[in-house]
Design an enzyme around this catalytic site. Structure first.
Site, PDB file in Angstrom:
ATOM      1  N   PHE A  12      -1.974  11.645  -7.220  1.00  0.00           N
ATOM      2  CA  PHE A  12      -2.744  12.628  -6.459  1.00  0.00           C
ATOM      3  C   PHE A  12      -1.862  13.825  -6.065  1.00  0.00           C
ATOM      4  O   PHE A  12      -2.215  14.987  -6.341  1.00  0.00           O
ATOM      5  CB  PHE A  12      -3.334  11.874  -5.262  1.00  0.00           C
ATOM      6  CG  PHE A  12      -3.521  12.614  -3.993  1.00  0.00           C
ATOM      7  CD1 PHE A  12      -4.314  13.748  -3.939  1.00  0.00           C
ATOM      8  CD2 PHE A  12      -2.936  12.151  -2.823  1.00  0.00           C
ATOM      9  CE1 PHE A  12      -4.512  14.411  -2.736  1.00  0.00           C
ATOM     10  CE2 PHE A  12      -3.134  12.802  -1.627  1.00  0.00           C
ATOM     11  CZ  PHE A  12      -3.914  13.942  -1.586  1.00  0.00           C
ATOM     12  N   GLY A  37      -0.596   6.143 -10.707  1.00  0.00           N
ATOM     13  CA  GLY A  37      -1.130   7.426 -11.187  1.00  0.00           C
ATOM     14  C   GLY A  37      -2.241   7.198 -12.210  1.00  0.00           C
ATOM     15  O   GLY A  37      -2.427   6.079 -12.693  1.00  0.00           O
ATOM     16  N   GLN A  75       7.866  12.600  -6.736  1.00  0.00           N
ATOM     17  CA  GLN A  75       6.695  12.021  -6.051  1.00  0.00           C
ATOM     18  C   GLN A  75       6.450  10.573  -6.462  1.00  0.00           C
ATOM     19  O   GLN A  75       5.668   9.874  -5.804  1.00  0.00           O
ATOM     20  CB  GLN A  75       5.427  12.826  -6.404  1.00  0.00           C
ATOM     21  CG  GLN A  75       5.584  14.320  -6.283  1.00  0.00           C
ATOM     22  CD  GLN A  75       5.969  14.749  -4.888  1.00  0.00           C
ATOM     23  OE1 GLN A  75       5.316  14.359  -3.921  1.00  0.00           O
ATOM     24  NE2 GLN A  75       7.039  15.533  -4.766  1.00  0.00           N
ATOM     25  N   SER A  80       2.691   2.384  -0.649  1.00  0.00           N
ATOM     26  CA  SER A  80       1.798   1.586   0.184  1.00  0.00           C
ATOM     27  C   SER A  80       2.568   0.702   1.151  1.00  0.00           C
ATOM     28  O   SER A  80       3.455  -0.056   0.743  1.00  0.00           O
ATOM     29  CB  SER A  80       0.915   0.722  -0.713  1.00  0.00           C
ATOM     30  OG  SER A  80       0.281  -0.259   0.065  1.00  0.00           O
ATOM     31  N   SER A 120       6.723   9.724   6.749  1.00  0.00           N
ATOM     32  CA  SER A 120       6.709   9.656   8.209  1.00  0.00           C
ATOM     33  C   SER A 120       6.847   8.224   8.713  1.00  0.00           C
ATOM     34  O   SER A 120       7.158   8.004   9.883  1.00  0.00           O
ATOM     35  CB  SER A 120       5.391  10.223   8.724  1.00  0.00           C
ATOM     36  OG  SER A 120       4.317   9.504   8.152  1.00  0.00           O
ATOM     37  N   TYR A 143       8.255  -0.733   2.858  1.00  0.00           N
ATOM     38  CA  TYR A 143       7.997   0.607   2.302  1.00  0.00           C
ATOM     39  C   TYR A 143       8.743   1.677   3.100  1.00  0.00           C
ATOM     40  O   TYR A 143       9.401   2.552   2.532  1.00  0.00           O
ATOM     41  CB  TYR A 143       6.487   0.886   2.335  1.00  0.00           C
ATOM     42  CG  TYR A 143       6.112   2.315   2.043  1.00  0.00           C
ATOM     43  CD1 TYR A 143       6.114   2.785   0.734  1.00  0.00           C
ATOM     44  CD2 TYR A 143       5.756   3.190   3.064  1.00  0.00           C
ATOM     45  CE1 TYR A 143       5.764   4.106   0.458  1.00  0.00           C
ATOM     46  CE2 TYR A 143       5.403   4.505   2.795  1.00  0.00           C
ATOM     47  CZ  TYR A 143       5.410   4.953   1.493  1.00  0.00           C
ATOM     48  OH  TYR A 143       5.069   6.257   1.225  1.00  0.00           O
ATOM     49  N   LYS A 147      11.709   4.153   1.733  1.00  0.00           N
ATOM     50  CA  LYS A 147      11.609   5.619   1.761  1.00  0.00           C
ATOM     51  C   LYS A 147      12.775   6.223   2.549  1.00  0.00           C
ATOM     52  O   LYS A 147      13.311   7.276   2.183  1.00  0.00           O
ATOM     53  CB  LYS A 147      10.266   6.026   2.385  1.00  0.00           C
ATOM     54  CG  LYS A 147       9.097   5.879   1.420  1.00  0.00           C
ATOM     55  CD  LYS A 147       9.036   7.098   0.514  1.00  0.00           C
ATOM     56  CE  LYS A 147       8.246   6.909  -0.727  1.00  0.00           C
ATOM     57  NZ  LYS A 147       8.202   8.103  -1.577  1.00  0.00           N
ATOM     58  N   ASN A 172       0.621  11.321   6.199  1.00  0.00           N
ATOM     59  CA  ASN A 172      -0.747  11.023   5.746  1.00  0.00           C
ATOM     60  C   ASN A 172      -1.413  12.170   4.992  1.00  0.00           C
ATOM     61  O   ASN A 172      -2.349  12.806   5.480  1.00  0.00           O
ATOM     62  CB  ASN A 172      -1.611  10.584   6.935  1.00  0.00           C
ATOM     63  CG  ASN A 172      -1.119   9.263   7.499  1.00  0.00           C
ATOM     64  OD1 ASN A 172      -0.122   9.212   8.214  1.00  0.00           O
ATOM     65  ND2 ASN A 172      -1.775   8.187   7.144  1.00  0.00           N
ATOM     66  N   ARG A 211      -3.438   9.603  13.496  1.00  0.00           N
ATOM     67  CA  ARG A 211      -2.558  10.087  12.439  1.00  0.00           C
ATOM     68  C   ARG A 211      -2.589  11.614  12.406  1.00  0.00           C
ATOM     69  O   ARG A 211      -3.615  12.231  12.734  1.00  0.00           O
ATOM     70  CB  ARG A 211      -3.028   9.570  11.063  1.00  0.00           C
ATOM     71  CG  ARG A 211      -2.933   8.050  10.863  1.00  0.00           C
ATOM     72  CD  ARG A 211      -1.501   7.572  10.800  1.00  0.00           C
ATOM     73  NE  ARG A 211      -1.379   6.146  10.508  1.00  0.00           N
ATOM     74  CZ  ARG A 211      -1.339   5.185  11.431  1.00  0.00           C
ATOM     75  NH1 ARG A 211      -1.427   5.487  12.720  1.00  0.00           N
ATOM     76  NH2 ARG A 211      -1.188   3.921  11.064  1.00  0.00           N
TER      77      ARG A 211
HETATM   78  C1  UD1 Z   1       1.622   5.184   5.760  1.00  0.00           C
HETATM   79  C2  UD1 Z   1       2.648   6.230   6.078  1.00  0.00           C
HETATM   80  C3  UD1 Z   1       2.623   7.340   5.113  1.00  0.00           C
HETATM   81  C4  UD1 Z   1       2.668   6.813   3.740  1.00  0.00           C
HETATM   82  C5  UD1 Z   1       1.490   5.892   3.546  1.00  0.00           C
HETATM   83  C6  UD1 Z   1       1.477   5.272   2.185  1.00  0.00           C
HETATM   84  C7  UD1 Z   1       2.816   6.245   8.517  1.00  0.00           C
HETATM   85  C8  UD1 Z   1       2.562   7.056   9.741  1.00  0.00           C
HETATM   86  N1  UD1 Z   1       2.419   6.801   7.376  1.00  0.00           N
HETATM   87  O1  UD1 Z   1       0.365   5.652   6.042  1.00  0.00           O
HETATM   88  O2  UD1 Z   1       3.720   8.173   5.299  1.00  0.00           O
HETATM   89  O3  UD1 Z   1       2.677   7.824   2.810  1.00  0.00           O
HETATM   90  O4  UD1 Z   1       1.632   4.834   4.425  1.00  0.00           O
HETATM   91  O5  UD1 Z   1       0.470   4.303   2.116  1.00  0.00           O
HETATM   92  O6  UD1 Z   1       3.373   5.192   8.574  1.00  0.00           O
HETATM   93  N2  UD1 Z   1      -7.239   1.841   7.737  1.00  0.00           N
HETATM   94  C9  UD1 Z   1      -8.506   1.422   8.125  1.00  0.00           C
HETATM   95  N3  UD1 Z   1      -9.413   1.141   7.154  1.00  0.00           N
HETATM   96  C10 UD1 Z   1      -9.128   1.242   5.825  1.00  0.00           C
HETATM   97  C11 UD1 Z   1      -7.831   1.674   5.433  1.00  0.00           C
HETATM   98  C12 UD1 Z   1      -6.904   1.970   6.429  1.00  0.00           C
HETATM   99  O7  UD1 Z   1      -8.801   1.308   9.310  1.00  0.00           O
HETATM  100  O8  UD1 Z   1     -10.005   0.960   5.000  1.00  0.00           O
HETATM  101  C13 UD1 Z   1      -6.272   2.181   8.795  1.00  0.00           C
HETATM  102  C14 UD1 Z   1      -4.909   1.549   8.630  1.00  0.00           C
HETATM  103  O9  UD1 Z   1      -4.874   0.251   9.148  1.00  0.00           O
HETATM  104  C15 UD1 Z   1      -4.052   2.544   9.404  1.00  0.00           C
HETATM  105  C16 UD1 Z   1      -4.741   3.895   9.170  1.00  0.00           C
HETATM  106  O10 UD1 Z   1      -6.047   3.580   8.741  1.00  0.00           O
HETATM  107  O11 UD1 Z   1      -4.078   2.253  10.778  1.00  0.00           O
HETATM  108  C17 UD1 Z   1      -4.070   4.723   8.106  1.00  0.00           C
HETATM  109  O12 UD1 Z   1      -3.828   3.906   6.991  1.00  0.00           O
HETATM  110  P1  UD1 Z   1      -3.365   4.484   5.572  1.00  0.00           P
HETATM  111  O13 UD1 Z   1      -4.251   5.558   5.139  1.00  0.00           O
HETATM  112  O14 UD1 Z   1      -3.141   3.320   4.683  1.00  0.00           O
HETATM  113  O15 UD1 Z   1      -1.968   5.204   5.865  1.00  0.00           O
HETATM  114  P2  UD1 Z   1      -0.698   4.783   6.791  1.00  0.00           P
HETATM  115  O16 UD1 Z   1      -0.431   3.341   6.670  1.00  0.00           O
HETATM  116  O17 UD1 Z   1      -0.836   5.436   8.095  1.00  0.00           O
END
Ligand code: UD1
Length: 312
Positions: A12, A37, A75, A80, A120, A143, A147, A172, A211
Site C-alpha cells: 500500500f 504486497g 517499505q 503487523s 510509532s 514487531y 522496527k 497508523n 491513534r
Molecule cells: C501498529 C503500529 C504501527 C504499525 C502497525 C502495523 C502503534 C501505535 N502503531 O498499529 O506503527 O505500522 O501496527 O500493523 O503501535 N482494531 C479493532 N478492530 C479491528 C482491527 C483493529 O478494534 O478489526 C484495533 C486494534 O486492536 C488497535 C487499533 O484498532 O487497538 C489499531 O490497530 P491496527 O490498525 O492494527 O494498528 P496498530 O496496532 O495501532
C-alpha cells in the site's frame, strides 16, 4: 531525474510512493516478494517501473537492486503487531535481517540516502503524550522491537559507513489500496470495507484506544522530503510522521457512519494482545528539519479512502 529503489513496492505505501514519484518524472525501481504486497497495486504502473520479484533475505538480489540507485525507500516488512506475537522469528527475519541486507547493499552501491519506514510502536505504552523522538523507546511487541532495532542499524550505518539514513516513525498510515482482507489489516481498511458492505465492524476492547491516524499522502510527502533535506538536518535522524491529532476508535466509527451510510452499531470483542492504548505524535522535529506539514487531515483522508473503496 533520480533513480529511486522502493522495497515493498507492491504494498500500500510502496505503490503509493511509486505513483507519486512517477508523476514527478522520477525513475522508479522496486521489488517485492508479494508476501503481503499485491500485484494488482502495480497493474497500471508496471510498464513504467523497473520491477523485480525479490526477497529482502536475498543479499545478491539486494546488491543487484541497489546498482545505480540514488535513493532507497525501504517499505518492505511484515507490518503487523499481532502476527509478530505469533511468529517472532519470521518478524525478525523480514524486519531486521532483511533491513541489514538492504543496508549492506545500499552501502556497497554508494546510494545517496536510505529512508526507512520505522514505526510509532517503538514508543510502546508509556503514558506521556504526545510522543516525541527524544523519549526513551519502550517497545512491547516483537514487531515494535524489530522496527526499533532496524532504526538503530540505520543510525549505525550512518555513523560507521557514512551511509545517509533517515528513519520515519509512521503513525497508523491509512488510505486507498491498504489491504482490508487479512486478519492483520489496519483497522480503518477493515472498518471501511466492512461498513460499506453493511456489516458490523468489531472493536477490540472498549474502543477508547486512540491513534494518530495519518493519511497516506502525508507519509508519501515525508519520504520525498526526507530524501532531499540537508544531511546536516536529516542524516542519522529519526522523525515522527503523523498529524499531531488523535481519534478514538469509538469516535472514528461515528465519523465513518455517515460516510459509509452504515446505520448499525459496532461489536465489541476482547482487547488485542501487544496493543498500546493511546498514540499521538509531536511532529515538530519533522516540521523543522524536513519542512513536513500534514497536507490531508484525518476527516478528509477518511472521505477519500471511503470513496476509493466504494469505487472498487
Ligand atoms: C501498529 C503500529 C504501527 C504499525 C502497525 C502495523 C502503534 C501505535 N502503531 O498499529 O506503527 O505500522 O501496527 O500493523 O503501535 N482494531 C479493532 N478492530 C479491528 C482491527 C483493529 O478494534 O478489526 C484495533 C486494534 O486492536 C488497535 C487499533 O484498532 O487497538 C489499531 O490497530 P491496527 O490498525 O492494527 O494498528 P496498530 O496496532 O495501532
Amino acid at each position: 531525474m533520480a533513480l529511486y529503489l522502493i522495497s515493498g513496492i507492491g504494498g500500500f505505501i510502496g505503490s503509493s510512493l511509486a505513483r507519486e514519484l512517477l508523476s514527478r518524472g522520477e525513475q522508479v525501481r522496486g521489488f517485492d516478494n508479494f508476501s503481503t504486497g499485491k500485484r494488482e497495486n502495480l497493474t497500471e504502473i508496471l510498464d513504467l517501473i523497473d520491477f523485480r520479484e525479490a526477497d529482502l533475505g536475498d543479499l545478491a538480489a539486494m546488491h543487484a537492486a541497489c546498482g545505480g540507485v540514488d535513493f532507497v525507500l525501504h517499505q518492505a516488512a511484515i507490518p503487523s503487531v499481532p502476527k509478530s506475537v505469533l511468529d517472532p522469528l519470521g518478524s525478525n527475519r523480514a524486519n531486521v535481517d532483511g533491513t541489514v541486507n538492504l543496508l549492506v547493499a545500499a552501502r556497497d552501491a554508494k546510494v545517496k540516502r536510505v529512508v526507512y519506514a520505522a514505526s510509532s510502536s517503538a514508543y510502546g505504552d508509556t503514558p506521556t503524550l504526545p510522543k516525541i523522538e527524544t523519549m526513551k523507546p519502550d517497545p512491547i511487541s516483537p514487531y515494535a522491537v524489530a522496527k526499533l532495532a532496524s532504526e538503530h542499524y540505520l543510525i549505525s550505518f550512518y555513523r560507521c559507513y557514512q551511509l545517509e539514513t533517515v528513519a520515519l516513525r509512521y503513525f497508523n498510515i491509512f488510505g486507498p489500496r491498504q489491504d482490508p482482507t487479512s486478519p492483520y489489516s489496519g483497522v480503518l481498511a477493515k472498518f471501511i470495507t466492512v461498513m460499506l458492505r453493511g456489516e458490523q465492524p468489531t472493536i477490540f476492547g472498549d474502543g477508547e484506544q486512540s491513534r494518530d491516524f495519518t493519511y497516506i499522502d502525508n507519509a508519501v510527502e515525508a519520504n520525498l522530503l526526507a530524501c532531499k533535506a540537508p544531511a546536516s538536518k536529516a542524516a542519522g535522524q529519526v522523525f515522527n510522521v503523523a498529524t499531531g491529532h488523535r481519534c478514538t476508535l469509538n469516535e472514528t466509527f461515528k465519523l465513518l457512519q455517515p460516510l459509509t451510510s452504515y446505520t448499525g452499531q459496532p461489536k465489541y470483542g476482547p482487547e488485542r494482545g501487544g496493543d498500546i492504548k493511546h498514540s499521538l505524535a509531536d511532529i515538530s522535529k519533522a516540521e523543522a528539519a524536513l519542512g513536513y506539514k500534514p497536507k490531508v487531515d484525518f476527516q478528509e483522508g477518511l472521505r477519500r479512502t471511503v470513496e476509493w473503496y466504494r469505487s472498487r
